[in-house]
Design a protein around this motif. Sequence first.
Motif, PDB file in Angstrom:
ATOM      1  N   VAL A   1       8.130  11.150   9.348  1.00  0.00           N
ATOM      2  CA  VAL A   1       7.126  10.365   8.625  1.00  0.00           C
ATOM      3  C   VAL A   1       7.174   8.906   9.064  1.00  0.00           C
ATOM      4  O   VAL A   1       6.130   8.273   9.288  1.00  0.00           O
ATOM      5  CB  VAL A   1       7.332  10.469   7.099  1.00  0.00           C
ATOM      6  CG1 VAL A   1       6.416   9.495   6.374  1.00  0.00           C
ATOM      7  CG2 VAL A   1       7.062  11.883   6.615  1.00  0.00           C
ATOM      8  N   LEU A   2       8.369   8.368   9.235  1.00  0.00           N
ATOM      9  CA  LEU A   2       8.475   6.966   9.627  1.00  0.00           C
ATOM     10  C   LEU A   2       7.963   6.747  11.046  1.00  0.00           C
ATOM     11  O   LEU A   2       7.263   5.764  11.315  1.00  0.00           O
ATOM     12  CB  LEU A   2       9.918   6.483   9.476  1.00  0.00           C
ATOM     13  CG  LEU A   2      10.370   6.303   8.015  1.00  0.00           C
ATOM     14  CD1 LEU A   2      11.847   5.949   7.935  1.00  0.00           C
ATOM     15  CD2 LEU A   2       9.534   5.240   7.304  1.00  0.00           C
TER      16      LEU A   2
ATOM     17  N   PHE B   1       8.470  -0.615   6.509  1.00  0.00           N
ATOM     18  CA  PHE B   1       8.028   0.596   5.826  1.00  0.00           C
ATOM     19  C   PHE B   1       9.210   1.184   5.089  1.00  0.00           C
ATOM     20  O   PHE B   1      10.357   1.033   5.524  1.00  0.00           O
ATOM     21  CB  PHE B   1       7.511   1.649   6.825  1.00  0.00           C
ATOM     22  CG  PHE B   1       6.166   1.322   7.387  1.00  0.00           C
ATOM     23  CD1 PHE B   1       6.035   0.518   8.502  1.00  0.00           C
ATOM     24  CD2 PHE B   1       5.014   1.822   6.783  1.00  0.00           C
ATOM     25  CE1 PHE B   1       4.787   0.217   9.023  1.00  0.00           C
ATOM     26  CE2 PHE B   1       3.759   1.532   7.296  1.00  0.00           C
ATOM     27  CZ  PHE B   1       3.645   0.718   8.422  1.00  0.00           C
TER      28      PHE B   1
ATOM     29  N   LEU C   1       5.198   6.696   0.812  1.00  0.00           N
ATOM     30  CA  LEU C   1       5.440   5.843   1.977  1.00  0.00           C
ATOM     31  C   LEU C   1       4.865   4.472   1.641  1.00  0.00           C
ATOM     32  O   LEU C   1       3.672   4.341   1.361  1.00  0.00           O
ATOM     33  CB  LEU C   1       4.735   6.420   3.216  1.00  0.00           C
ATOM     34  CG  LEU C   1       4.733   5.529   4.462  1.00  0.00           C
ATOM     35  CD1 LEU C   1       6.139   5.377   5.024  1.00  0.00           C
ATOM     36  CD2 LEU C   1       3.806   6.119   5.531  1.00  0.00           C
TER      37      LEU C   1
ATOM     38  N   ASP D   1       4.196   0.440   2.736  1.00  0.00           N
ATOM     39  CA  ASP D   1       4.088  -0.363   3.962  1.00  0.00           C
ATOM     40  C   ASP D   1       4.821  -1.682   3.785  1.00  0.00           C
ATOM     41  O   ASP D   1       4.326  -2.759   4.131  1.00  0.00           O
ATOM     42  CB  ASP D   1       2.621  -0.581   4.356  1.00  0.00           C
ATOM     43  CG  ASP D   1       1.857  -1.410   3.336  1.00  0.00           C
ATOM     44  OD1 ASP D   1       0.743  -1.873   3.664  1.00  0.00           O
ATOM     45  OD2 ASP D   1       2.378  -1.616   2.218  1.00  0.00           O
TER      46      ASP D   1
ATOM     47  N   ALA E   1       4.351   6.704  10.939  1.00  0.00           N
ATOM     48  CA  ALA E   1       3.877   5.421  10.423  1.00  0.00           C
ATOM     49  C   ALA E   1       3.913   4.367  11.524  1.00  0.00           C
ATOM     50  O   ALA E   1       2.986   3.555  11.647  1.00  0.00           O
ATOM     51  CB  ALA E   1       4.718   4.974   9.223  1.00  0.00           C
TER      52      ALA E   1
ATOM     53  N   THR F   1       0.857  -1.193   0.000  1.00  0.00           N
ATOM     54  CA  THR F   1       0.000   0.000   0.000  1.00  0.00           C
ATOM     55  C   THR F   1       0.886   1.233   0.000  1.00  0.00           C
ATOM     56  O   THR F   1       1.831   1.330   0.782  1.00  0.00           O
ATOM     57  CB  THR F   1      -0.902   0.015   1.250  1.00  0.00           C
ATOM     58  OG1 THR F   1      -1.659  -1.195   1.270  1.00  0.00           O
ATOM     59  CG2 THR F   1      -1.865   1.191   1.201  1.00  0.00           C
ATOM     60  N   VAL F   2       0.577   2.149  -0.894  1.00  0.00           N
ATOM     61  CA  VAL F   2       1.356   3.377  -1.006  1.00  0.00           C
ATOM     62  C   VAL F   2       0.553   4.540  -0.434  1.00  0.00           C
ATOM     63  O   VAL F   2      -0.596   4.740  -0.788  1.00  0.00           O
ATOM     64  CB  VAL F   2       1.701   3.671  -2.482  1.00  0.00           C
ATOM     65  CG1 VAL F   2       2.475   4.972  -2.587  1.00  0.00           C
ATOM     66  CG2 VAL F   2       2.495   2.523  -3.079  1.00  0.00           C
ATOM     67  N   SER F   3       1.180   5.289   0.472  1.00  0.00           N
ATOM     68  CA  SER F   3       0.540   6.487   1.016  1.00  0.00           C
ATOM     69  C   SER F   3       1.357   7.696   0.581  1.00  0.00           C
ATOM     70  O   SER F   3       2.575   7.706   0.721  1.00  0.00           O
ATOM     71  CB  SER F   3       0.496   6.439   2.545  1.00  0.00           C
ATOM     72  OG  SER F   3      -0.103   5.242   2.985  1.00  0.00           O
ATOM     73  N   PRO F   4       0.683   8.723   0.056  1.00  0.00           N
ATOM     74  CA  PRO F   4       1.423   9.915  -0.366  1.00  0.00           C
ATOM     75  C   PRO F   4       1.899  10.717   0.854  1.00  0.00           C
ATOM     76  O   PRO F   4       1.138  10.920   1.803  1.00  0.00           O
ATOM     77  CB  PRO F   4       0.401  10.714  -1.173  1.00  0.00           C
ATOM     78  CG  PRO F   4      -0.935  10.225  -0.726  1.00  0.00           C
ATOM     79  CD  PRO F   4      -0.769   8.847  -0.176  1.00  0.00           C
ATOM     80  N   VAL F   5       3.170  11.110   0.818  1.00  0.00           N
ATOM     81  CA  VAL F   5       3.725  11.958   1.880  1.00  0.00           C
ATOM     82  C   VAL F   5       4.575  13.037   1.234  1.00  0.00           C
ATOM     83  O   VAL F   5       4.743  13.047   0.016  1.00  0.00           O
ATOM     84  CB  VAL F   5       4.592  11.140   2.873  1.00  0.00           C
ATOM     85  CG1 VAL F   5       3.757  10.109   3.607  1.00  0.00           C
ATOM     86  CG2 VAL F   5       5.763  10.487   2.168  1.00  0.00           C
ATOM     87  N   PHE F   6       5.104  13.926   2.072  1.00  0.00           N
ATOM     88  CA  PHE F   6       5.958  14.980   1.553  1.00  0.00           C
ATOM     89  C   PHE F   6       7.255  15.090   2.336  1.00  0.00           C
ATOM     90  O   PHE F   6       7.280  14.870   3.552  1.00  0.00           O
ATOM     91  CB  PHE F   6       5.216  16.334   1.583  1.00  0.00           C
ATOM     92  CG  PHE F   6       4.218  16.459   0.469  1.00  0.00           C
ATOM     93  CD1 PHE F   6       2.946  15.918   0.596  1.00  0.00           C
ATOM     94  CD2 PHE F   6       4.570  17.080  -0.730  1.00  0.00           C
ATOM     95  CE1 PHE F   6       2.029  16.009  -0.448  1.00  0.00           C
ATOM     96  CE2 PHE F   6       3.662  17.171  -1.775  1.00  0.00           C
ATOM     97  CZ  PHE F   6       2.391  16.628  -1.637  1.00  0.00           C
TER      98      PHE F   6
END
Lengths: 211, 163, 71
Positions: A143-144, A84, A23, A25, A147, A4-9
């Motif tokens: 970000v990590l 991740f 990001l 998983d 997560a 699963t890909v989650s958009p982050v910045f």
Amino acid sequence: MTVTVSPVFLFNTQTGQPEAAELLDAITDKQLADWEGEWIPELFKAIQKLHRAGVDRVHWPQSRHWNWRAKTDALQGMLAYPGFSIVADGMTQGMMLIDTATKRCRLDVQKGKDLAYVEYVENAPWNRPELAQPPLYRGIGSVLIRAAIALSESEEMKGRIGLHSLPQANNFYANTCGMSDLGPDASYHDLRYFEMTPEQAETFIEKGQRS
Amino acid sequence: MKVEVTKEWCLAMANLEGDAEIGAGTYAFDPVFNGESLHEESAEEPTIAFSRFVRLMRRDRGLTLEQLAEDADVEIGELIEIEDDMRHRPEPRTVYQLARLFDVPGPKLMQIAGLTASNDNRLAEEAVKFAARAESVAALTAEERAALQAFVMVLSKEDLEPS
Amino acid sequence: MMPSKKTMTLNLTDAEMQALEALSERKDVSKTAVLRQALRLYQLVEARAERGDKLFFEDEKTKDKAEVMML
């Protein structure tokens, strides 16, 4: 494996601009390939530079049996060890491995409760202030950790996480993440053990919302 | 699992995080390459072994320099120097890419390439022996193949000497 | 947070249900969470046992080791 890909910045210090990143998983073959093909050689060059500049690396324990690929191979498909990673500009920028089964909280207030233990988290060499001036991307650690907290919550562990910080990262975990410092762990290379309570997890998330 | 996080949050935290080290866990330790010093000068023999090793492995696979460069994702110019110039110091990344392609341990190949030092004298000796046996540029003879295979085994062994 | 979930119906004995509820209360998590945690641990243990590794309990005081699983 379904990823699963989650958009982050992230913040790109070279362009001075935010940059979209992903990001994942999981830690996939792509991460391992990037680690072997790009992280390791860069690490080598950077350490060589430091060594030539007379910087003392002698206090690092030897990691003779260090083999990240073997470790991830052994953990393939294990529910207890979710990974991740963050990818930006087609390159792996950060990786994290979590243990959701075998660790328990040590902090008195939550002793014995389940937690998401961060077995490993690392930034790509070119994002590390020790090895690159200036580091390329900022924000990977946050970000990590976010997560890890999210994973902890999804497993009903209420955001509790724990980790053994490398010495240079103590400040990040103590201050930016606001975790409790339980001191050096003699059974783990004397690395400081940090733990986060559900309240600290909330504070950490709010930090980014208030600023 | 999906992680919902806003752009604003990421950037605010990136600002707070700044340039910070974040490593945790023993797998985040910087690998001390073979635990020994990285040094400037290198003995010549190891590098000759590296040059011959690369050439033989390439020929054993029936590849041209171009094909090897493509398969290993390295600069062809560097490959030419590696094979022709015994004194050439290869780029660490090139050595690791070749190690991956040839399926031998990266750190060991780094030693052979003269980029890291070690007190593993037997590896250095084996490298010299291999270089001597693998001299000719012609088609891979049965003897060359045997020498090559023996050397690959030497490289792949965990530790030749207790250290 | 988990995207797609599958549903399963479990038939448990009274004793099993009681044990499950007790664990759920002790750990302050749902019964589902207890079972998912158990599955993670079980998969891990089975994988190690398959590789030939042994699982031990260690007595905190005496440091005596007792093997948990025999293959």
